[in-house]
Scaffold this motif. Sequence first.
Motif, PDB file in Angstrom:
ATOM      1  N   ASP A 199       0.835  -1.198   0.000  1.00 46.63           N
ATOM      2  CA  ASP A 199       0.000   0.000   0.000  1.00 46.63           C
ATOM      3  C   ASP A 199       0.877   1.258   0.000  1.00 46.63           C
ATOM      4  O   ASP A 199       0.453   2.327   0.423  1.00 46.63           O
ATOM      5  N   SER A 200       2.090   1.100  -0.500  1.00 43.75           N
ATOM      6  CA  SER A 200       3.035   2.209  -0.565  1.00 43.75           C
ATOM      7  C   SER A 200       2.608   3.215  -1.634  1.00 43.75           C
ATOM      8  O   SER A 200       2.054   2.834  -2.675  1.00 43.75           O
ATOM      9  N   PRO A 201       2.878   4.502  -1.427  1.00 43.00           N
ATOM     10  CA  PRO A 201       2.614   5.486  -2.484  1.00 43.00           C
ATOM     11  C   PRO A 201       3.552   5.329  -3.674  1.00 43.00           C
ATOM     12  O   PRO A 201       3.309   5.898  -4.739  1.00 43.00           O
ATOM     13  N   ASP A 202       4.609   4.531  -3.505  1.00 42.53           N
ATOM     14  CA  ASP A 202       5.564   4.270  -4.583  1.00 42.53           C
ATOM     15  C   ASP A 202       5.742   2.761  -4.710  1.00 42.53           C
ATOM     16  O   ASP A 202       6.769   2.207  -4.332  1.00 42.53           O
ATOM     17  N   PRO A 203       4.738   2.050  -5.244  1.00 41.05           N
ATOM     18  CA  PRO A 203       4.819   0.583  -5.328  1.00 41.05           C
ATOM     19  C   PRO A 203       5.811   0.134  -6.398  1.00 41.05           C
ATOM     20  O   PRO A 203       6.208   0.914  -7.266  1.00 41.05           O
ATOM     21  N   VAL A 204       6.195  -1.128  -6.324  1.00 43.23           N
ATOM     22  CA  VAL A 204       7.104  -1.707  -7.316  1.00 43.23           C
ATOM     23  C   VAL A 204       6.527  -1.475  -8.713  1.00 43.23           C
ATOM     24  O   VAL A 204       5.366  -1.783  -8.990  1.00 43.23           O
ATOM     25  N   SER A 205       7.361  -0.936  -9.595  1.00 45.89           N
ATOM     26  CA  SER A 205       6.935  -0.606 -10.957  1.00 45.89           C
ATOM     27  C   SER A 205       8.038  -1.012 -11.927  1.00 45.89           C
ATOM     28  O   SER A 205       8.936  -0.230 -12.227  1.00 45.89           O
ATOM     29  N   PRO A 206       7.985  -2.248 -12.416  1.00 48.83           N
ATOM     30  CA  PRO A 206       9.079  -2.744 -13.263  1.00 48.83           C
ATOM     31  C   PRO A 206       9.063  -2.144 -14.660  1.00 48.83           C
ATOM     32  O   PRO A 206       8.014  -1.726 -15.162  1.00 48.83           O
ATOM     33  N   HIS A 207      10.225  -2.131 -15.284  1.00 50.99           N
ATOM     34  CA  HIS A 207      10.327  -1.752 -16.701  1.00 50.99           C
ATOM     35  C   HIS A 207       9.575  -2.760 -17.556  1.00 50.99           C
ATOM     36  O   HIS A 207       8.827  -2.383 -18.471  1.00 50.99           O
ATOM     37  N   ALA A 208       9.770  -4.047 -17.270  1.00 53.71           N
ATOM     38  CA  ALA A 208       9.104  -5.127 -18.014  1.00 53.71           C
ATOM     39  C   ALA A 208       8.889  -6.303 -17.085  1.00 53.71           C
ATOM     40  O   ALA A 208       9.572  -6.439 -16.056  1.00 53.71           O
ATOM     41  N   ALA A 209       7.939  -7.163 -17.440  1.00 48.18           N
ATOM     42  CA  ALA A 209       7.617  -8.310 -16.598  1.00 48.18           C
ATOM     43  C   ALA A 209       7.087  -9.444 -17.458  1.00 48.18           C
ATOM     44  O   ALA A 209       6.541  -9.212 -18.539  1.00 48.18           O
ATOM     45  N   VAL A 210       7.245 -10.672 -16.956  1.00 49.07           N
ATOM     46  CA  VAL A 210       6.716 -11.834 -17.660  1.00 49.07           C
ATOM     47  C   VAL A 210       6.240 -12.878 -16.670  1.00 49.07           C
ATOM     48  O   VAL A 210       6.858 -13.086 -15.621  1.00 49.07           O
ATOM     49  N   CYS A 211       5.100 -13.506 -16.975  1.00 50.49           N
ATOM     50  CA  CYS A 211       4.718 -14.775 -16.368  1.00 50.49           C
ATOM     51  C   CYS A 211       4.830 -15.812 -17.481  1.00 50.49           C
ATOM     52  O   CYS A 211       4.085 -15.753 -18.471  1.00 50.49           O
ATOM     53  N   LEU A 212       5.758 -16.734 -17.354  1.00 49.72           N
ATOM     54  CA  LEU A 212       6.086 -17.666 -18.433  1.00 49.72           C
ATOM     55  C   LEU A 212       4.990 -18.687 -18.691  1.00 49.72           C
ATOM     56  O   LEU A 212       4.744 -19.083 -19.831  1.00 49.72           O
ATOM     57  N   ASN A 213       4.328 -19.141 -17.638  1.00 48.43           N
ATOM     58  CA  ASN A 213       3.327 -20.203 -17.749  1.00 48.43           C
ATOM     59  C   ASN A 213       2.650 -20.353 -16.403  1.00 48.43           C
ATOM     60  O   ASN A 213       3.104 -19.766 -15.400  1.00 48.43           O
ATOM     61  N   LEU A 214       1.603 -21.138 -16.362  1.00 46.91           N
ATOM     62  CA  LEU A 214       0.883 -21.339 -15.112  1.00 46.91           C
ATOM     63  C   LEU A 214       0.328 -22.749 -15.064  1.00 46.91           C
ATOM     64  O   LEU A 214      -0.332 -23.202 -15.998  1.00 46.91           O
TER      65      LEU A 214
END
Length: 515
Positions: A199-214
């Motif tokens: 609940d941070s005012p500056d949450p994690v914000s990646p340049h790029a992200a991937v979920c490979l599979n599930l």
Amino acid sequence: MTSDRLAGLTSWNADWRGLRVAVLGLSVTGFSVADTLAELGADVFVFTERADEEYARLLPVIGARLSTGPLDAVPAELAEFAPEVVVASPGFAPRHPVIAWARESGIALWGDIELAWRVRDKVLRADGTPADWILITGTNGKTTTTRLTATMLVAGGLRAAPVGNIGTPVLDAVRDPAGFDALVVELSSHQLWYLGLQDSPDPVSPHAAVCLNLADDHLEWHGSFEEYRDAKAHVYDNTRVACVYNKADAATRRMVEDADVVEGARAIGFDLGVPGPSDLGVVDGILVDRAFLEDRRTSALELTTVADLAERGLGAPHIAANILAAAALARSLDVAPSAIREALRSFRLDPHRIEVIARHAGITWVDDSKATNPHAAASSLAAYPGAVWVVGGLLKGVDISGLVAERGSSVKAAVVIGAERGAVLAAFSRHAPAVPVFEVEADETEGVMTRVVELAAGVARDGDVVLLAPAAASFDQFASYADRGKKFAAAVRERIGTGAEDDDDADPTGPGDRG
């Protein structure tokens, strides 16, 4: 006042002094958390059931306190400490008594990833900004893709490092005085569950992200597949540039569609088919990029070829898919195709990942001990159809019958190991009754693989593959998946009389930090 203070703790240079923080767990991750917070001047109290001797010795040196003992209830010392923040190591499940207490008490609950993001500005780049983050998760292929991506970034001239669940805590990387241009962060579903609490005012914000599979995994930790899926989906939260997803896995597409991202972030697909104009894929045996170029509707950039990958032991379909995912992430940071090709020339898979350990008398022996769930084992069986399959171990609450129904009838034979053999044997009896099945009843660790190899050698013939792809965790009979693979390799070499050396690589995280 605590919530107001925590909202302001979004920089290494903020005032962390005196902040009461309870750290749960003292493995690699837990110590990195305690060390970071102590350096910041926080009041750090570590609670753990067991403490590594070296870490326990170092805690008073860095100015942190330690309490060891059962955590099946909230320790009196913890309640008396009245922490303002609890930072939990990834092994602490949502329903753990201490986690439940923290949430019910309204105490801020962080994972190591949120803490690392809050202090990521300790070391800055020449332009005054912290390193970009690239986030990688998925049921399978995380470590390979993380290493691939970091290797491609380095080949492209960037200072980059693979961190997170791969073994090196992110907190160690953000405090490295040399600094980085990019951190490639492997995230387990456990870490992502904690990330979902932000609940941070500056949450994690990646340049790029991937979920490979599930696929089903770690259900005993999350409680259900739906909760596991929802945790994985947090990888895309606040992504700025590229949400990379697997076109062959509809669940990952839905994650991207539902994600709350920064305006302008693009969805980038990958699979082994012909790519669309915002995808990476394969055309006539060539891996290509149709996402990161101006004229992507009518042209594509060559990355490598299927033949070149096969020559380097990277030709298995699921490995090629990982390469495309990594290439998409690297291309999002403007790494040239030529650098990607250069990175692939020197890249080698981790030990125990579809590793050929011997070829003798026409039989190929393959160690894929890292296939610790059915989804990973299915990929391995697809790469080696008709193999003599060594399967079984600790199933982690996952039903293996679907894998046996899908792949079991095509194997030449099955050699079943592990404490939960009954479930595997029942699955073969129901779904692949014609397949010869051999049960290894040895319970002593040292004797299991000797018997496995004896049974497999008795059924394998010239041209066959014996494949260790257990579809289960190792901790019922072995110290780690690496230990399981090493003992398999040693038994094979003893059987065939080769003097080849065993590798010395161990599981980099240990059982406390995996997931």
